[in-house]
Design a protein around this motif. Structure first.
Motif, PDB file in Angstrom:
ATOM      1  N   THR A  98       0.829  -1.208   0.000  1.00 55.29           N
ATOM      2  CA  THR A  98       0.000   0.000   0.000  1.00 55.29           C
ATOM      3  C   THR A  98       0.862   1.257   0.000  1.00 55.29           C
ATOM      4  O   THR A  98       1.674   1.458   0.909  1.00 55.29           O
ATOM      5  CB  THR A  98      -0.921   0.023   1.230  1.00 55.29           C
ATOM      6  OG1 THR A  98      -1.686  -1.187   1.260  1.00 55.29           O
ATOM      7  CG2 THR A  98      -1.860   1.218   1.184  1.00 55.29           C
ATOM      8  N   PRO A  99       0.709   2.152  -1.006  1.00 50.79           N
ATOM      9  CA  PRO A  99       1.495   3.393  -1.029  1.00 50.79           C
ATOM     10  C   PRO A  99       1.002   4.369   0.029  1.00 50.79           C
ATOM     11  O   PRO A  99      -0.105   4.238   0.567  1.00 50.79           O
ATOM     12  CB  PRO A  99       1.260   3.937  -2.437  1.00 50.79           C
ATOM     13  CG  PRO A  99      -0.040   3.356  -2.866  1.00 50.79           C
ATOM     14  CD  PRO A  99      -0.148   2.018  -2.203  1.00 50.79           C
ATOM     15  N   ALA A 100       1.824   5.360   0.335  1.00 46.99           N
ATOM     16  CA  ALA A 100       1.538   6.286   1.424  1.00 46.99           C
ATOM     17  C   ALA A 100       0.189   6.986   1.261  1.00 46.99           C
ATOM     18  O   ALA A 100      -0.557   7.153   2.233  1.00 46.99           O
ATOM     19  CB  ALA A 100       2.648   7.337   1.532  1.00 46.99           C
ATOM     20  N   GLY A 101      -0.118   7.374   0.026  1.00 48.29           N
ATOM     21  CA  GLY A 101      -1.354   8.106  -0.199  1.00 48.29           C
ATOM     22  C   GLY A 101      -2.608   7.294   0.025  1.00 48.29           C
ATOM     23  O   GLY A 101      -3.703   7.856   0.157  1.00 48.29           O
ATOM     24  N   ILE A 112       3.881  -0.648  11.832  1.00 49.00           N
ATOM     25  CA  ILE A 112       4.997  -0.123  12.627  1.00 49.00           C
ATOM     26  C   ILE A 112       5.011  -0.758  14.007  1.00 49.00           C
ATOM     27  O   ILE A 112       6.072  -1.086  14.556  1.00 49.00           O
ATOM     28  CB  ILE A 112       4.912   1.410  12.735  1.00 49.00           C
ATOM     29  CG1 ILE A 112       5.037   2.070  11.350  1.00 49.00           C
ATOM     30  CG2 ILE A 112       5.987   1.943  13.691  1.00 49.00           C
ATOM     31  CD1 ILE A 112       6.353   1.836  10.647  1.00 49.00           C
ATOM     32  N   ASP A 113       3.834  -0.971  14.574  1.00 43.83           N
ATOM     33  CA  ASP A 113       3.743  -1.513  15.929  1.00 43.83           C
ATOM     34  C   ASP A 113       4.297  -2.935  16.007  1.00 43.83           C
ATOM     35  O   ASP A 113       5.038  -3.278  16.930  1.00 43.83           O
ATOM     36  CB  ASP A 113       2.292  -1.492  16.405  1.00 43.83           C
ATOM     37  CG  ASP A 113       2.169  -1.271  17.904  1.00 43.83           C
ATOM     38  OD1 ASP A 113       3.173  -0.903  18.541  1.00 43.83           O
ATOM     39  OD2 ASP A 113       1.061  -1.461  18.437  1.00 43.83           O
ATOM     40  N   VAL A 114       3.942  -3.759  15.033  1.00 42.44           N
ATOM     41  CA  VAL A 114       4.425  -5.148  15.049  1.00 42.44           C
ATOM     42  C   VAL A 114       5.872  -5.233  14.570  1.00 42.44           C
ATOM     43  O   VAL A 114       6.726  -5.860  15.219  1.00 42.44           O
ATOM     44  CB  VAL A 114       3.530  -6.054  14.171  1.00 42.44           C
ATOM     45  CG1 VAL A 114       4.128  -7.456  14.092  1.00 42.44           C
ATOM     46  CG2 VAL A 114       2.113  -6.111  14.731  1.00 42.44           C
ATOM     47  N   ASN A 115       6.176  -4.617  13.446  1.00 38.50           N
ATOM     48  CA  ASN A 115       7.459  -4.826  12.786  1.00 38.50           C
ATOM     49  C   ASN A 115       8.622  -4.063  13.394  1.00 38.50           C
ATOM     50  O   ASN A 115       9.777  -4.491  13.277  1.00 38.50           O
ATOM     51  CB  ASN A 115       7.359  -4.438  11.301  1.00 38.50           C
ATOM     52  CG  ASN A 115       6.435  -5.334  10.512  1.00 38.50           C
ATOM     53  OD1 ASN A 115       5.811  -6.238  11.057  1.00 38.50           O
ATOM     54  ND2 ASN A 115       6.327  -5.081   9.224  1.00 38.50           N
ATOM     55  N   LEU A 116       8.351  -2.930  14.030  1.00 36.43           N
ATOM     56  CA  LEU A 116       9.432  -2.106  14.576  1.00 36.43           C
ATOM     57  C   LEU A 116       9.334  -1.956  16.092  1.00 36.43           C
ATOM     58  O   LEU A 116      10.305  -2.200  16.809  1.00 36.43           O
ATOM     59  CB  LEU A 116       9.423  -0.731  13.902  1.00 36.43           C
ATOM     60  CG  LEU A 116      10.553   0.228  14.289  1.00 36.43           C
ATOM     61  CD1 LEU A 116      11.925  -0.420  14.087  1.00 36.43           C
ATOM     62  CD2 LEU A 116      10.446   1.515  13.482  1.00 36.43           C
ATOM     63  N   GLY A 154       4.989  -1.952   0.790  1.00 30.24           N
ATOM     64  CA  GLY A 154       4.379  -0.635   0.741  1.00 30.24           C
ATOM     65  C   GLY A 154       5.099   0.350   1.648  1.00 30.24           C
ATOM     66  O   GLY A 154       6.165   0.050   2.189  1.00 30.24           O
ATOM     67  N   ALA A 155       4.494   1.532   1.835  1.00 30.40           N
ATOM     68  CA  ALA A 155       5.146   2.597   2.608  1.00 30.40           C
ATOM     69  C   ALA A 155       5.409   2.190   4.047  1.00 30.40           C
ATOM     70  O   ALA A 155       6.502   2.404   4.584  1.00 30.40           O
ATOM     71  CB  ALA A 155       4.283   3.862   2.567  1.00 30.40           C
ATOM     72  N   ALA A 156       4.419   1.598   4.700  1.00 30.08           N
ATOM     73  CA  ALA A 156       4.570   1.242   6.107  1.00 30.08           C
ATOM     74  C   ALA A 156       5.574   0.106   6.284  1.00 30.08           C
ATOM     75  O   ALA A 156       6.437   0.153   7.163  1.00 30.08           O
ATOM     76  CB  ALA A 156       3.219   0.849   6.698  1.00 30.08           C
TER      77      ALA A 156
END
Length: 248
Positions: A98-101, A112-116, A154-156
């Protein structure tokens, strides 16, 4: 150095895919394995498979986005096995390219919560145990080629994996030589998360030197190497396991 047959390895996201392969790889080497996942039934099944094969494993529910849950994982691991020698931060989710837009706040925050944030939570909780004694603790983070270039997600997802590589480097800088931190960067891998993307994986890897996607076991073998004393001088790096995807 901790020898793998005498070690205790905690692996998140270990109910399936690369995490499951890692759990079996470490158990086959004689390590005691803590199979951590939000999928309790899946984690229990992996632990049972290991035990049936003569290995030593326990399943633990663990939500890497929840600090209380993470603390419980560490406590249960130490209670059962006495210590933690190796932490594999493998739990992760995709973002469907999924792109940022087009990314919602919910999608961005979840990835972000799971991966980072998840690897941060797990590592912070386990650090006091990893630093105990005279032996070197090991942290291995499952990043991605998307942590090095755009287009692998994607972005995230891309942002989370770039951040995870940075986190790995900083861990090495701050805690070496007591902690040896490294990351693996898989390319296309056939896992439970990608089972609906096999045709896409085939298309994406057609032009790579390997000409195919990876099996989870191929990633697990590199993780096992990074955890072993054979990799005793490998610190703060992010190893491509991508079939040559990033060769150009």
């Amino acid at each position: 150095m901790v020898s793998l047959p005498d070690s205790v390895a905690v692996i998140t996201g270990a109910a399936s895919g690369m995490g499951k392969a890692m759990a079996h790889e470490f158990a086959d080497e004689g390590a005691s394995v803590v199979v951590v996942d939000v999928d309790e039934d899946g984690a229990a099944a992996v632990a049972t498979e290991i035990a049936d094969g003569g290995g030593d494993a326990m399943a633990v529910y663990g939500d890497v986005t929840d600090t209380d849950s993470v603390e419980s994982v560490v406590e249960e691991s130490v209670e059962e096995f006495g210590t933690i020698d190796i932490l594999c931060n493998n739990a992760g989710i995709l973002d469907d390219f999924t792109p940022a837009g087009e990314a919602s706040d919910d999608l961005w925050n979840a990835v972000i919560d799971v991966n980072l944030n998840g690897p941060f939570h797990m590592t912070r909780a386990a650090l006091p145990v990893l630093q105990e004694g005279n032996e070197e603790g090991v942290v291995i983070n499952t990043a991605s080629i998307a942590g090095k270039v755009a287009g692998g997600g994607g972005a995230a997802y891309t942002t989370s994996k770039h951040g995870l590589i940075g986190f790995t480097k900083q861990l090495s800088h701050d805690y070496g030589p007591d902690i040896r931190a490294n990351a693996v960067c898989p390319g296309a891998v056939a896992t439970g998360m990608t089972e609906d993307m096999i045709e896409d994986l085939e298309a994406m890897t057609e032009g790579t030197p390997a000409g195919r996607y990876a099996k989870p076991e191929e990633i697990a073998r590199v993780v096992r190497y990074l955890a072993s004393d054979e990799a005793s001088f490998v610190h703060g790096t992010a190893v491509n396991v991508d079939g040559g995807w990033l060769v150009d």
